[in-house]
Enzyme design. Structure first.
Site, PDB file in Angstrom:
ATOM      1  N   ARG A   1    -113.187 -54.377 -43.982  1.00 30.98           N
ATOM      2  CA  ARG A   1    -111.939 -53.547 -42.744  1.00 30.98           C
ATOM      3  C   ARG A   1    -111.436 -54.443 -41.807  1.00 30.98           C
ATOM      4  O   ARG A   1    -110.270 -53.802 -41.839  1.00 30.98           O
ATOM      5  CB  ARG A   1    -113.165 -53.248 -41.796  1.00 30.98           C
ATOM      6  CG  ARG A   1    -113.014 -52.477 -40.286  1.00 30.98           C
ATOM      7  CD  ARG A   1    -113.540 -51.974 -39.062  1.00 30.98           C
ATOM      8  NE  ARG A   1    -114.537 -52.941 -39.001  1.00 30.98           N
ATOM      9  CZ  ARG A   1    -115.516 -53.801 -38.775  1.00 30.98           C
ATOM     10  NH1 ARG A   1    -113.952 -54.666 -37.585  1.00 30.98           N
ATOM     11  NH2 ARG A   1    -116.424 -54.397 -38.128  1.00 30.98           N
TER      12      ARG A   1
ATOM     13  N   TYR B   1     -95.322 -30.606 -38.966  1.00 32.28           N
ATOM     14  CA  TYR B   1     -96.769 -30.260 -39.096  1.00 32.28           C
ATOM     15  C   TYR B   1     -97.497 -29.870 -37.996  1.00 32.28           C
ATOM     16  O   TYR B   1     -97.752 -30.393 -37.028  1.00 32.28           O
ATOM     17  CB  TYR B   1     -97.048 -31.595 -40.375  1.00 32.28           C
ATOM     18  CG  TYR B   1     -98.778 -31.431 -40.682  1.00 32.28           C
ATOM     19  CD1 TYR B   1     -98.738 -30.485 -40.679  1.00 32.28           C
ATOM     20  CD2 TYR B   1     -99.283 -32.391 -40.385  1.00 32.28           C
ATOM     21  CE1 TYR B   1    -100.453 -30.460 -41.320  1.00 32.28           C
ATOM     22  CE2 TYR B   1    -100.900 -32.381 -40.268  1.00 32.28           C
ATOM     23  CZ  TYR B   1    -101.419 -31.460 -41.481  1.00 32.28           C
ATOM     24  OH  TYR B   1    -102.917 -31.098 -41.214  1.00 32.28           O
TER      25      TYR B   1
ATOM     26  N   ASP C   1     -91.986 -39.906 -40.030  1.00 29.79           N
ATOM     27  CA  ASP C   1     -92.547 -38.866 -40.770  1.00 29.79           C
ATOM     28  C   ASP C   1     -91.662 -38.371 -42.057  1.00 29.79           C
ATOM     29  O   ASP C   1     -91.551 -37.759 -42.067  1.00 29.79           O
ATOM     30  CB  ASP C   1     -93.243 -37.640 -40.366  1.00 29.79           C
ATOM     31  CG  ASP C   1     -94.260 -37.132 -41.315  1.00 29.79           C
ATOM     32  OD1 ASP C   1     -94.410 -37.023 -42.833  1.00 29.79           O
ATOM     33  OD2 ASP C   1     -95.441 -36.335 -40.578  1.00 29.79           O
TER      34      ASP C   1
ATOM     35  N   LYS D   1     -99.556 -37.262 -50.477  1.00 33.71           N
ATOM     36  CA  LYS D   1     -98.797 -36.014 -50.854  1.00 33.71           C
ATOM     37  C   LYS D   1     -98.346 -37.610 -52.576  1.00 33.71           C
ATOM     38  O   LYS D   1     -98.835 -37.437 -53.526  1.00 33.71           O
ATOM     39  CB  LYS D   1     -98.046 -35.919 -49.773  1.00 33.71           C
ATOM     40  CG  LYS D   1     -98.520 -35.802 -48.665  1.00 33.71           C
ATOM     41  CD  LYS D   1     -98.948 -34.287 -48.813  1.00 33.71           C
ATOM     42  CE  LYS D   1    -100.022 -33.630 -47.167  1.00 33.71           C
ATOM     43  NZ  LYS D   1    -100.521 -33.742 -46.169  1.00 33.71           N
TER      44      LYS D   1
HETATM   45  C1  LIG Z   1     -95.395 -33.984 -42.431  1.00 34.68           C
HETATM   46  C2  LIG Z   1     -96.979 -34.128 -42.798  1.00 34.68           C
HETATM   47  N1  LIG Z   1     -96.837 -35.484 -42.740  1.00 34.68           N
HETATM   48  C3  LIG Z   1     -98.690 -35.712 -41.918  1.00 34.68           C
HETATM   49  C4  LIG Z   1     -99.058 -35.116 -42.845  1.00 34.68           C
HETATM   50  C5  LIG Z   1    -101.226 -35.690 -42.177  1.00 34.68           C
HETATM   51  O1  LIG Z   1    -101.379 -36.424 -44.191  1.00 34.68           O
HETATM   52  P1  LIG Z   1    -102.720 -36.002 -44.416  1.00 34.68           P
HETATM   53  O2  LIG Z   1    -103.291 -34.671 -44.472  1.00 34.68           O
HETATM   54  O3  LIG Z   1    -102.787 -37.280 -45.412  1.00 34.68           O
HETATM   55  O4  LIG Z   1    -103.628 -36.955 -42.877  1.00 34.68           O
HETATM   56  C6  LIG Z   1     -99.068 -34.374 -43.531  1.00 34.68           C
HETATM   57  C7  LIG Z   1    -100.237 -32.828 -44.265  1.00 34.68           C
HETATM   58  O5  LIG Z   1    -101.251 -32.941 -43.367  1.00 34.68           O
HETATM   59  C8  LIG Z   1     -98.047 -33.748 -43.620  1.00 34.68           C
HETATM   60  O6  LIG Z   1     -97.340 -32.671 -43.861  1.00 34.68           O
HETATM   61  N1  LIG Z   2    -107.446 -27.411 -42.383  1.00 33.77           N
HETATM   62  C1  LIG Z   2    -106.339 -28.920 -42.242  1.00 33.77           C
HETATM   63  C2  LIG Z   2    -104.769 -28.291 -42.949  1.00 33.77           C
HETATM   64  C3  LIG Z   2    -104.290 -29.576 -43.754  1.00 33.77           C
HETATM   65  S1  LIG Z   2    -102.652 -28.760 -44.049  1.00 33.77           S
HETATM   66  C4  LIG Z   2    -101.858 -30.479 -44.650  1.00 33.77           C
HETATM   67  C5  LIG Z   2    -100.316 -30.400 -45.191  1.00 33.77           C
HETATM   68  N2  LIG Z   2     -99.989 -31.112 -44.169  1.00 33.77           N
HETATM   69  C6  LIG Z   2     -99.423 -29.290 -45.419  1.00 33.77           C
HETATM   70  O1  LIG Z   2     -98.876 -29.116 -44.915  1.00 33.77           O
HETATM   71  O2  LIG Z   2    -100.106 -28.291 -46.447  1.00 33.77           O
HETATM   72  C7  LIG Z   2    -105.691 -29.099 -40.591  1.00 33.77           C
HETATM   73  O3  LIG Z   2    -106.384 -28.468 -39.852  1.00 33.77           O
HETATM   74  O4  LIG Z   2    -105.648 -29.585 -40.584  1.00 33.77           O
END
Ligand SMILES: Cc1ncc(COP(=O)(O)O)c(C=O)c1O
Ligand SMILES: N[C@@H](CCSC[C@H](N)C(=O)O)C(=O)O
Length: 455
Positions: free
Chosen positions: A93, A145, A219, A244
């Site tokens: 950790r 997002y 981000d 990603k």
């Molecule tokens: C622009 C963006 N930032 C952050 C995240 C969060 O990443 P994670 O799914 O790995 O938690 C996502 C998608 O999930 C995203 O599309």
């Molecule tokens: N059920 C998930 C959806 C994740 S979306 C993942 C990614 N960032 C995208 O833009 O496709 C949630 O509720 O977070």
């Protein structure tokens, strides 16, 4: 910083740190002439010696057996030489050699003095927002997002943080809400899913002038370090979802945070150790493996995305992609980034039509996420952004019929064929002797020109 190639196709080539060595540029060992190395176009903190594509695969592994791939130290604990310690690691950790190796590699790639690896992109944002205290204000975009919006809403509802959502394509909108209470300005560029661009250097300068204590957080998930280095554009902290492009295969969840301020790095490390959200050794290994192929994946993904964006636009769809000259912030994007990425969105003018297109696709998986080797199709309002309520989506002008394509590395002809077939099957386009033609008028299809700063 490079400009887009004249043919309009995107490039992921980054030679920003490549030394200009005229002697080597003239002749190689086989006697062939080599093209001259481009001059560095952005500052490097000195740890990157080669072009980014080279640095991605070049690691300074200090493994005792010379293993070319860092071993997975699948151990929770580490023995000490005395009761007062003596070993660099004691407990995973707090730290683990596989994670440290990844973090050092990512710091080099992101031109940061410190990088931290955590269990997801949202985990990264959680660590960053724990720098806030009740009463602090956060300025962020009106297109974000869905998960980011959800975490910020939680903080404003439960933790006494004031969150301002503004149109970050307009620097003035950000300036209007900066105050001495502003603790963070959190930006996505391009935004997910409306592909809006924020002027990072101007916003960062304005924020730091107005309130030197405010942190600019970027981000960078939509571009990855291959295409943009927000720390070089004025950001204090950059984070991204390693789920990603960085890992590239949708087989792990991960998040990376990077900064150049040691005190900030220490505070965020404290949270990671205190809460236990550090990336596991196995996932650190997989992310390390994935990132080595980032350059070649990104090059192919964005070349495919460019062709698909041009194909859709030529058939009358309103396409949002920074590789298209029609993007209202095309020049701004290319002044900050080395490529357009592989995420694009388009409207059809009709929610049920969009649903039929998405469900007719065979090669594109109906799935959230992006940055992976295989192509995906989704309707953000129902999927990735469903956690933003319908009223807020409407206020923020997020079209319910929006389709998002996340383009992979497949053969581009197969991708365009599958999309064409889906469009025809769904009744979005008809075929005439010249090829495809949109079934509705341009207006019915939402094919109106994009206004500057349009949602
Ligand atoms: C622009 C963006 N930032 C952050 C995240 C969060 O990443 P994670 O799914 O790995 O938690 C996502 C998608 O999930 C995203 O599309
Ligand atoms: N059920 C998930 C959806 C994740 S979306 C993942 C990614 N960032 C995208 O833009 O496709 C949630 O509720 O977070």
């Amino acid at each position: 910083m490079s400009t887009p190639p004249a043919n309009g196709s995107s490039s992921s080539g980054d030679d920003s740190t490549k030394p200009v060595n005229k002697a080597i540029s003239k002749i190689d060992l086989d006697g062939h002439n080599l093209p001259p190395s481009p001059a560095p176009s952005s500052p490097s903190n000195g740890r990157r010696r080669y072009a980014l594509a080279t640095e991605l695969v070049y690691t300074d592994s200090k493994d005792q057996y010379g293993a070319s791939s860092i071993p997975i130290y699948q151990s929770a604990t580490f023995k000490q030489t005395s009761s007062s310690g003596g070993n660099e690691y004691d407990y995973t950790r707090s730290g683990n050699p596989t994670r440290t190796h990844l973090e050092r590699h990512m710091a080099k790639i992101m031109n940061a003095t410190r990088a931290l690896a955590v269990g997801s992109g949202m985990g990264a944002l959680d660590v960053i927002t724990r720098l806030l205290k009740p009463g602090d204000e956060v300025i962020t975009g009106d297109d974000l997002y869905g998960g980011t919006n959800r975490l910020l809403t939680y903080l404003s509802t439960n933790q006494g943080i004031v969150v301002h959502h503004v149109n970050t394509t307009e620097v003035e909108r950000v300036r209007e809400v900066i105050s001495d209470k502003t603790a963070m300005v959190l930006l996505e560029t391009p935004t997910n899913p409306l592909i809006k661009i924020a002027d990072l250097p101007t916003i960062a300068r304005s924020v730091h002038e107005a309130n030197p204590k405010a942190l600019v957080i970027v981000d960078n998930t939509m571009l990855s370090p291959m295409l943009c280095n927000p720390l070089e554009l004025g950001a204090d902290i950059v984070y991204e979802s390693g789920t990603k492009y960085l890992s590239g295969h949708h087989d792990i969840m991960a998040g990376i945070i990077a900064c150049n301020d040691p005190a900030l790095g220490d505070k965020m490390y404290f949270t990671i150790n205190a809460t236990g959200c550090g990336l596991s050794p196995n996932d650190s290994f997989l992310l390390m493996r994935g990132v080595k192929t980032l350059a070649i994946r990104m090059e192919k993904q964005q070349a495919n995305a460019q062709s698909i964006a041009e194909f859709l636009e030529s058939h009358g769809f309103r396409v949002r992609y920074p590789g298209l000259k029609s993007h209202p912030q095309y020049d701004l994007h290319w002044s900050m980034a080395r490529g357009a990425g592989a995420v694009l969105s388009f409207e059809t003018g009709d929610v049920t039509l969009s649903e039929r297109i998405v469900e007719a696709a065979k090669l594109y998986g109906i799935s959230v996420s992006f940055g992976c080797v295989n192509s995906l199709i989704s309707m953000p309002c129902r999927m990735s952004h469903a956690s933003i309520d319908a009223k807020t989506r409407k206020e923020r002008q997020m079209p319910e019929d929006l389709i998002r394509l996340c383009v992979g590395i497949e053969d581009v002809h197969d991708l365009i064929d599958d999309l064409s077939r889906s469009l025809v099957q769904a009744g979005a386009v008809t075929i005439n002797l010249d090829g495809f033609q949109a079934a509705g008028t341009a207006a019915q299809l939402g094919a109106t020109p994009l206004d500057s700063g349009a949602p």
